[in-house]
Design an enzyme around this catalytic site. Structure first.
Site, short mmCIF file in Angstrom:
data_model
loop_
_atom_site.label_atom_id
_atom_site.label_comp_id
_atom_site.label_asym_id
_atom_site.label_seq_id
_atom_site.Cartn_x
_atom_site.Cartn_y
_atom_site.Cartn_z
N GLU A 168 40.19 21.31 21.78
CA GLU A 168 40.84 20.41 22.73
C GLU A 168 42.36 20.55 22.68
O GLU A 168 43.04 20.38 23.69
CB GLU A 168 40.40 18.96 22.49
CG GLU A 168 38.93 18.71 22.79
CD GLU A 168 38.52 19.04 24.22
OE1 GLU A 168 39.35 18.92 25.13
OE2 GLU A 168 37.36 19.44 24.42
N TYR A 185 44.48 11.51 24.90
CA TYR A 185 43.50 12.50 25.35
C TYR A 185 42.77 13.13 24.16
O TYR A 185 41.54 13.13 24.09
CB TYR A 185 44.15 13.61 26.21
CG TYR A 185 43.13 14.69 26.49
CD1 TYR A 185 42.22 14.56 27.53
CD2 TYR A 185 43.01 15.81 25.65
CE1 TYR A 185 41.22 15.49 27.74
CE2 TYR A 185 42.02 16.75 25.85
CZ TYR A 185 41.13 16.59 26.90
OH TYR A 185 40.14 17.52 27.09
N ASP A 211 42.35 14.20 31.68
CA ASP A 211 43.21 15.38 31.73
C ASP A 211 43.43 15.70 33.21
O ASP A 211 43.05 14.89 34.08
CB ASP A 211 42.61 16.55 30.94
CG ASP A 211 41.39 17.16 31.62
OD1 ASP A 211 40.87 16.57 32.59
OD2 ASP A 211 40.95 18.25 31.20
#
Ligand code: ADE
Length: 335
Positions: A38, A118, A136
């Protein structure tokens, strides 16, 4: 579960791309691997991100291996991926995790260097099925269209993402939203006809998909004109480590001086800074564009007869900008 959620999840399970961080049998849903993927995917395209992900795990298979490594080794592996603060933060956070274990809460993750809402939400939902939303660029576009909001604010986006999340499978849900944005609900020419949730999409019904979300105002690109020094002895080159906090922080590079008035003045200042008497020979220009900066470098070559320590560039992490400057040296021994 609502119809929207069933339809998107069914589509996702049938159509998800096979990606290295999605191979559950290989244990990819452990927090370390999820955090690494990520982090990489926030600024790097899937194809390149996959290459770095695989290479990184080969060298640092566990968070302990990453924590034990010198920063230089981490930056070397990140070389060329850009946004090097990610590598510095990953390394600093690995050292905290090696001591205290992986966080299990949103606050715990967010307290780590480089981890925002996030990343924290993505790691916890994908690796532990915590019911936390993620937003995102992909999710932003999907939500904006689904709810016809041309100019969504951050607050609005996170509230919507939180409300829509499928609490029985939050990890799959989040990844499904990302996947839909990446492969169907694309910025240009979205594939609405094959969208699994088009019947719920307000922008689709209003025939406004191509106007939503509205384009963001462009951030100005800063032009930087500078002179650079290639100081070599025929085989090695003088490189200095850039300040950890600045642009390209922690990477090695050639000495640079921004041209404030004239190129000659900048060169004179640069030579003086290193106590060099020679003038240097102009060897070429280097142009390099980053997201918010455009570099124009005038490169001068000097054969070193000074006390400056020279080294072989294979052993240190270089940015693409510096790799281009070194390419001008034409010293084969360098590569
Ligand atoms: N972009 C960000 N996270 C992702 C993921 N898990 N899969 C595919 N693309 C992504």
């Amino acid at each position: 579960m609502s119809e929207l959620q069933t339809e998107l999840l069914e589509w996702y399970f049938a159509n998800a791309r096979v990606l290295p961080w999605r191979d559950r049998e290989a244990g990819t849903r452990d927090p370390y691997r999820t955090w690494l993927s990520e982090t990489l995917l926030q600024q790097t395209q899937i194809s390149r991100g996959s290459v770095y992900y695989t290479a990184f795990l080969e060298v640092f298979p566990t968070v302990q291996d990453l924590a034990d490594a010198p920063l230089e080794a981490v930056l070397k592996l990140w070389e060329g991926a850009g946004y090097y603060a990610r590598a510095r933060n990953l390394h600093a956070a690995a050292r905290v995790i090696a001591q205290h274990g992986f966080p299990t809460t949103l606050e715990g993750w967010r307290a780590l260097p480089g981890v925002g809402r996030y990343t924290a939400g993505a790691v916890l939902s994908l690796s532990r099925n915590a019911p936390l939303p993620v937003v995102d660029g992909n999710v932003r576009r999907v939500l904006a269209r689904l709810l016809v909001e041309p100019d969504p604010t951050e607050t609005w986006l996170w509230v919507q993402a939180e409300q829509l999340i499928d609490s029985s499978q939050p990890g799959a849900w989040n990844e499904a939203m990302i996947e839909l944005g990446a492969t169907v609900c694309m910025p240009r020419k979205p594939r609405c006809a094959s969208c699994p949730i088009n019947s719920h999409c307000a922008a689709f019904h209003a025939a406004r998909v191509d106007q939503i979300p509205a384009p963001k105002p462009r951030v100005a690109v800063k032009q930087i004109h500078a002179v650079a020094l290639l100081i070599t002895d025929g085989a090695r080159v003088y490189l200095e480590q850039r300040a950890l906090t600045g642009l390209l922080g922690g990477l090695h590079g050639v000495p640079l001086e921004v041209v404030a008035s004239t190129r000659d003045d900048a060169l004179a200042a640069l030579l003086e800074r290193y106590g060099l008497a020679a003038t240097g020979e102009w060897v070429g220009k280097v142009a390099h564009t980053m997201t918010h900066r455009q570099f124009q470098l005038e490169v001068y070559h000097l054969t070193s007869s000074t006390a400056l320590p020279l080294e072989s560039p294979q052993h240190v992490a270089l940015s693409k900008l510096d790799a281009k400057v070194l390419a001008l040296s034409k010293l084969e021994a360098l590569f």
